[in-house]
Structures are given as C-alpha cells and as structure tokens.
Design a protein around this motif. Sequence first.
Motif, PDB file in Angstrom:
ATOM      1  N   ALA A   9       0.974  -1.179  -0.035  1.00 52.40           N
ATOM      2  CA  ALA A   9       0.113   0.077  -0.034  1.00 52.40           C
ATOM      3  C   ALA A   9       0.853   1.227  -0.073  1.00 52.40           C
ATOM      4  O   ALA A   9       1.420   1.530   1.096  1.00 52.40           O
ATOM      5  N   LEU A  10       1.077   1.925  -1.140  1.00 52.91           N
ATOM      6  CA  LEU A  10       1.693   3.270  -1.163  1.00 52.91           C
ATOM      7  C   LEU A  10       0.799   4.549  -0.786  1.00 52.91           C
ATOM      8  O   LEU A  10       0.391   5.115  -1.574  1.00 52.91           O
ATOM      9  N   ASP A  11       0.655   4.502   0.619  1.00 53.19           N
ATOM     10  CA  ASP A  11      -0.004   5.370   0.978  1.00 53.19           C
ATOM     11  C   ASP A  11       0.831   6.947   0.980  1.00 53.19           C
ATOM     12  O   ASP A  11       1.054   7.294   2.453  1.00 53.19           O
ATOM     13  N   PHE A  12       1.391   7.451   0.201  1.00 54.56           N
ATOM     14  CA  PHE A  12       2.188   8.569   0.083  1.00 54.56           C
ATOM     15  C   PHE A  12       1.337   9.671  -0.392  1.00 54.56           C
ATOM     16  O   PHE A  12       0.156   9.540  -1.034  1.00 54.56           O
ATOM     17  N   HIS A  13       1.686  11.042  -0.431  1.00 55.89           N
ATOM     18  CA  HIS A  13       1.131  12.219  -0.695  1.00 55.89           C
ATOM     19  C   HIS A  13       1.140  12.531  -2.228  1.00 55.89           C
ATOM     20  O   HIS A  13       0.714  13.249  -2.718  1.00 55.89           O
ATOM     21  N   VAL A  18       6.960   8.182  -3.963  1.00 57.84           N
ATOM     22  CA  VAL A  18       6.779   7.077  -4.605  1.00 57.84           C
ATOM     23  C   VAL A  18       7.923   6.723  -5.223  1.00 57.84           C
ATOM     24  O   VAL A  18       8.470   5.605  -4.919  1.00 57.84           O
ATOM     25  N   GLU A  19       8.546   7.709  -5.922  1.00 54.41           N
ATOM     26  CA  GLU A  19       9.957   7.422  -6.693  1.00 54.41           C
ATOM     27  C   GLU A  19      10.995   7.122  -5.652  1.00 54.41           C
ATOM     28  O   GLU A  19      11.811   6.121  -6.048  1.00 54.41           O
ATOM     29  N   GLY A  36      -4.170   4.049  -3.256  1.00 54.69           N
ATOM     30  CA  GLY A  36      -5.392   4.484  -2.660  1.00 54.69           C
ATOM     31  C   GLY A  36      -5.785   5.806  -3.156  1.00 54.69           C
ATOM     32  O   GLY A  36      -5.409   6.484  -3.880  1.00 54.69           O
ATOM     33  N   MET A  37      -6.971   6.299  -2.502  1.00 53.91           N
ATOM     34  CA  MET A  37      -7.370   7.934  -2.847  1.00 53.91           C
ATOM     35  C   MET A  37      -6.636   8.937  -2.470  1.00 53.91           C
ATOM     36  O   MET A  37      -6.415   9.596  -3.442  1.00 53.91           O
TER      37      MET A  37
END
Length: 239
Positions: A9-13, A18-19, A36-37
Amino acid sequence: MFEKRPVIALDFHCKEEVEKFLAQFDSNEQLYIKIGMELFYQEGPSIVTYLKELGHSVFLDLKLHDIPNTVKSAMIGLAKMGVDMVNVHAAGGFEMMKQAIEGLEEGTPEGAKRPILIAVTQLTSTSEEDMHRDQLIQVPIENSVVHYARRAREAGLDGVVCSALEVAMIKRATDKNFICLTPGIRPKGAEVGDQKRVKTPSEARRIGSDYIVVGRPITLAEKPVDAYHEILKDWNYGN
C-alpha cells in the motif's frame, strides 16, 4: 515455485515520495502496488501509467460507491488505464456491482485481461460495535461480511476485501476460487495502528487469503526492502 507477492500500500502524498520509495528496490523486481485515494487524487491517472511502465502490477483502491450507471461509466475508464485490480463497496448493492463488472468488460482493450474486481465488505478498521452504532446493522459482523460476499459473487465479481478472520467462512459461503484480499496484515510484533482485525502474513496464508495488503510495516520501515522480503518470505513459507 511461484511466489505470491504481498500488495504494498503506497499511502504517500505525491509521486516524488513514490519514486524515492521504489528507488530502493532492484529495478528488475516487479512489485504489486496499491494506489489509494490519497495518491490517486493528487496525481491522477499518470501515477498508474508511471507504475505500469516500470512493470509493476497495480491495485487501484478507490472503493467506488455510487448509482449503478455512474459506477459503470467510471469502470469503463479505469479498465482503459490498464490496472490489474479495482474495487467497489458491496454496500452499493447488487445492481451497482453488476454494472461495475459490465463496465470493466466494456472498457478492457481487445486482447487485454479484464481487471480483477473485488468488493469491500466491512472495512478492517470497523469493529462490530462500530457497525452496530454507525450503520445500524444489528447482526454479528461476520454475518454482514458473508452476506456482502454472497451478493458480490452473485453479481459476477471475482472476490472481496475482507479481514483474514473472515476468509474461511467466505470461502465456505461462496467457493474456494472466490478471491479474498485481506488488508490489516502485520508482521509478528508490529504495531496494529488503526486496524481492528489483523493477522500475520503466514496466518493469512494458512487461513486461505489469496492476496494480502501491507502498508506501513514496509513503507515506514527503516529498511523497506528488507521488510518487504521478510513479509514475502513469511507470506509464502512462514510457519
């Protein structure tokens, strides 16, 4: 032996985060990523394109819940993006779920594989007390989950999102090939956080989960790659 990949789960802003996270992995390692959203609403479809170009599988976790025609139209667009898995809220009802699968089939490019479609039953952050108080559903939470799973299968969906605690009863109520994707997975000794119904990766495998979702135990780990491979090992081979 084919190894099942945990879904990260990439719950990043934002894309930059992400990179930075993905740069720690070998460029040849193909991951299964959940968007996600939070991330999708910041970056839009381009984040999916970016991850697919890197060779990763993508679960686009938007939990659609609207009138049937709107969900069908949205699914047509999502299918064209090349995602591997999407979801809806089972609470949206049978007709909404039915039209969601129709939208995916219509939107999938010729020769491509239709994205897997699963339905959220009860969020793993929801306790039975929460469900009774906030949703006015006065049955045990397991009954609600199984009911939603049955309706999802009748509507033609591939599976559900559920707690690992509910996998066995869902398989009994549907069939062994009905997908159970389980969030709320934590390595032994990890912080539970805001999840209420959790299991370890090896426990989830023994119970029969088909996919597991792991976020913070990997993304916030001091050594994310090592944490990922420990979870990968436990998911496939743990006792």
